[in-house]
Design an enzyme around this catalytic site. Structure first.
Site, PDB file in Angstrom:
ATOM      1  N   ASP A 197       8.034   4.960   7.524  1.00  0.00           N
ATOM      2  CA  ASP A 197       8.108   5.067   6.641  1.00  0.00           C
ATOM      3  C   ASP A 197       6.526   6.665   6.016  1.00  0.00           C
ATOM      4  O   ASP A 197       6.583   7.296   5.503  1.00  0.00           O
ATOM      5  CB  ASP A 197       7.842   4.426   5.293  1.00  0.00           C
ATOM      6  CG  ASP A 197       9.412   4.526   4.131  1.00  0.00           C
ATOM      7  OD1 ASP A 197      10.212   5.158   4.807  1.00  0.00           O
ATOM      8  OD2 ASP A 197       9.595   3.187   4.102  1.00  0.00           O
TER       9      ASP A 197
ATOM     10  N   ARG B   8       4.746  -0.920   4.504  1.00  0.00           N
ATOM     11  CA  ARG B   8       3.494   0.104   4.193  1.00  0.00           C
ATOM     12  C   ARG B   8       2.037  -0.229   4.802  1.00  0.00           C
ATOM     13  O   ARG B   8       2.016   0.608   4.520  1.00  0.00           O
ATOM     14  CB  ARG B   8       4.498   0.424   3.358  1.00  0.00           C
ATOM     15  CG  ARG B   8       5.878   1.150   3.507  1.00  0.00           C
ATOM     16  CD  ARG B   8       5.979   2.253   2.418  1.00  0.00           C
ATOM     17  NE  ARG B   8       6.063   3.685   2.925  1.00  0.00           N
ATOM     18  CZ  ARG B   8       5.222   4.383   2.493  1.00  0.00           C
ATOM     19  NH1 ARG B   8       6.725   4.383   1.030  1.00  0.00           N
ATOM     20  NH2 ARG B   8       4.991   5.392   2.520  1.00  0.00           N
TER      21      ARG B   8
ATOM     22  N   ARG C  70       6.797   0.128  -7.923  1.00  0.00           N
ATOM     23  CA  ARG C  70       5.495   0.114  -7.392  1.00  0.00           C
ATOM     24  C   ARG C  70       4.105  -0.189  -7.840  1.00  0.00           C
ATOM     25  O   ARG C  70       3.595  -1.282  -7.978  1.00  0.00           O
ATOM     26  CB  ARG C  70       5.678   0.841  -5.684  1.00  0.00           C
ATOM     27  CG  ARG C  70       7.063   1.433  -5.714  1.00  0.00           C
ATOM     28  CD  ARG C  70       7.357   0.420  -4.696  1.00  0.00           C
ATOM     29  NE  ARG C  70       8.664   0.219  -3.570  1.00  0.00           N
ATOM     30  CZ  ARG C  70       9.419   0.777  -2.336  1.00  0.00           C
ATOM     31  NH1 ARG C  70       8.205   2.235  -2.584  1.00  0.00           N
ATOM     32  NH2 ARG C  70      10.034   1.300  -2.263  1.00  0.00           N
TER      33      ARG C  70
ATOM     34  N   HIS D  94       9.556   5.671  -7.888  1.00  0.00           N
ATOM     35  CA  HIS D  94       8.419   5.942  -7.718  1.00  0.00           C
ATOM     36  C   HIS D  94       8.182   7.285  -8.537  1.00  0.00           C
ATOM     37  O   HIS D  94       9.391   7.983  -9.041  1.00  0.00           O
ATOM     38  CB  HIS D  94       8.251   6.850  -6.596  1.00  0.00           C
ATOM     39  CG  HIS D  94       7.538   5.700  -5.048  1.00  0.00           C
ATOM     40  ND1 HIS D  94       7.771   6.394  -4.196  1.00  0.00           N
ATOM     41  CD2 HIS D  94       6.538   4.557  -5.096  1.00  0.00           C
ATOM     42  CE1 HIS D  94       6.943   5.299  -2.977  1.00  0.00           C
ATOM     43  NE2 HIS D  94       6.419   4.920  -4.034  1.00  0.00           N
TER      44      HIS D  94
ATOM     45  N   CYS E 283       8.010  13.882  -1.434  1.00  0.00           N
ATOM     46  CA  CYS E 283       7.277  12.086  -0.782  1.00  0.00           C
ATOM     47  C   CYS E 283       7.306  12.569   0.785  1.00  0.00           C
ATOM     48  O   CYS E 283       6.213  12.069   1.080  1.00  0.00           O
ATOM     49  CB  CYS E 283       8.653  12.192  -0.410  1.00  0.00           C
ATOM     50  SG  CYS E 283       9.263  10.521  -1.633  1.00  0.00           S
TER      51      CYS E 283
HETATM   52  N1  ARG Z   1      11.341   4.337   1.961  1.00  0.00           N
HETATM   53  C1  ARG Z   1      10.122   4.824   1.182  1.00  0.00           C
HETATM   54  C2  ARG Z   1       9.517   3.818   0.459  1.00  0.00           C
HETATM   55  O1  ARG Z   1      10.299   3.055  -0.167  1.00  0.00           O
HETATM   56  C3  ARG Z   1       9.964   5.749   0.457  1.00  0.00           C
HETATM   57  C4  ARG Z   1       9.037   6.534   0.000  1.00  0.00           C
HETATM   58  C5  ARG Z   1       9.575   7.862  -1.052  1.00  0.00           C
HETATM   59  N2  ARG Z   1       8.322   8.806  -1.381  1.00  0.00           N
HETATM   60  C6  ARG Z   1       7.481   8.920  -2.737  1.00  0.00           C
HETATM   61  N3  ARG Z   1       7.303   9.736  -2.657  1.00  0.00           N
HETATM   62  N4  ARG Z   1       8.571   8.768  -3.167  1.00  0.00           N
HETATM   63  O2  ARG Z   1       8.378   3.440   0.412  1.00  0.00           O
END
Ligand code: ARG
Length: 266
Positions: free
Chosen positions: A65, A90, A135, A164, A258
């Protein structure tokens, strides 16, 4: 304000969907890495054609990612607040991004609570809009205010598909945004209506195309080609939609924004 932007991007060399940390990610569905690289390269070229500068961070094997550079940090007036990821998969991306900024002469601050960078901390004129819930934690948003010195307005995200802030809201220019109202709590919808009575609203289909994961330079708005209705609405309001196809990255729940971390110098 239309100005040249400086962006940091990370090529999807090691892109994969190996785990699922958002509802878009299905590890059983095949991913075409070559196609992801082509689409990412076209996005990069689009920014350069628009007159922006793109810098590239070296991707790290085992961090599929990391292509989503927006999550790597938040940079305001040359000050960098590092990220702290909610999911362990991550976590190693945070020091990799922070090291890039330190090497390039920026003042860096380590995150003390979960914040997923510009995925959730969007600079909107004098303030920062912070998405919390899935998040970024409220404490992460508070640290952003302390470190970056701009008032932070927190907005609560309530739909797991829009995990997000940058999947549900795009900053169009210093005074206006576009968003998908249903992604926010009732109170946060009220806040958005009050702050942005002239916002451009997106519907369910454009939101699901991750149409709000858009990058605006104040006039040109780079957005997923699939978000057709949203592009029309932007054009009707005087913006210039610039469609790109990043369908492979959508499989991980990502779009153009992203992949793009804005480096704001002092
Ligand atoms: N697979 C990543 C996650 O779930 C995607 C992140 C996408 N980034 C963003 N800025 N929305 O963290």
């Amino acid at each position: 304000m239309l100005k040249r932007r400086r962006y940091l991007m990370c090529p999807p060399t090691y892109f994969a969907v190996e785990y699922s940390i958002n509802p878009w990610m299905d590890p059983a569905a095949p991913v075409d890495v070559d196609r992801a690289v082509e689409q990412w390269t076209a996005l990069r070229t689009t920014y350069e054609r628009l007159g922006h500068t793109v810098e590239v961070i070296e991707p790290v094997p085992g961090l599929p990612d990391m292509v989503f550079a927006a999550n790597g940090a938040t940079v305001v007036d040359g000050t960098v607040l590092g990220a702290q990821f909610r999911h362990p998969q991550r976590a190693p991306e945070a020091p990799a991004y922070l090291a890039w900024f330190a090497r390039n002469g920026f003042v860096t601050h380590e995150a003390k609570a979960v914040n997923e960078g510009e995925g959730d901390l969007l600079v909107a004129g004098d303030f920062i809009l912070a998405g919390t819930g899935p998040r970024t934690e409220p404490a992460g948003a508070r640290q952003a205010q302390e470190v970056l010195g701009r008032p932070v307005v927190t907005l609560r995200l309530v739909d797991p598909r829009y995990y997000h802030l940058d999947t549900a809201l795009a900053v169009l220019d210093s005074g206006n945004v576009a968003y998908y109202p249903q992604a926010f709590s009732r109170g946060s919808q009220q806040v958005l209506r009050r702050l942005y009575p002239d916002a451009v609203l997106a519907g369910a289909a454009d939101a699901a195309a991750l149409g709000l994961n858009a990058v605006s330079d104040g006039h040109r708005v780079v957005l997923p080609v699939q978000a057709t209705r949203f592009a029309e609405r932007l054009a009707a309001r005087g913006y210039e939609p610039v469609p790109v196809d990043v369908s492979e990255l959508h499989k991980a729940g990502g779009g153009p924004k992203c992949c793009t971390l804005e480096v704001r110098e002092s």
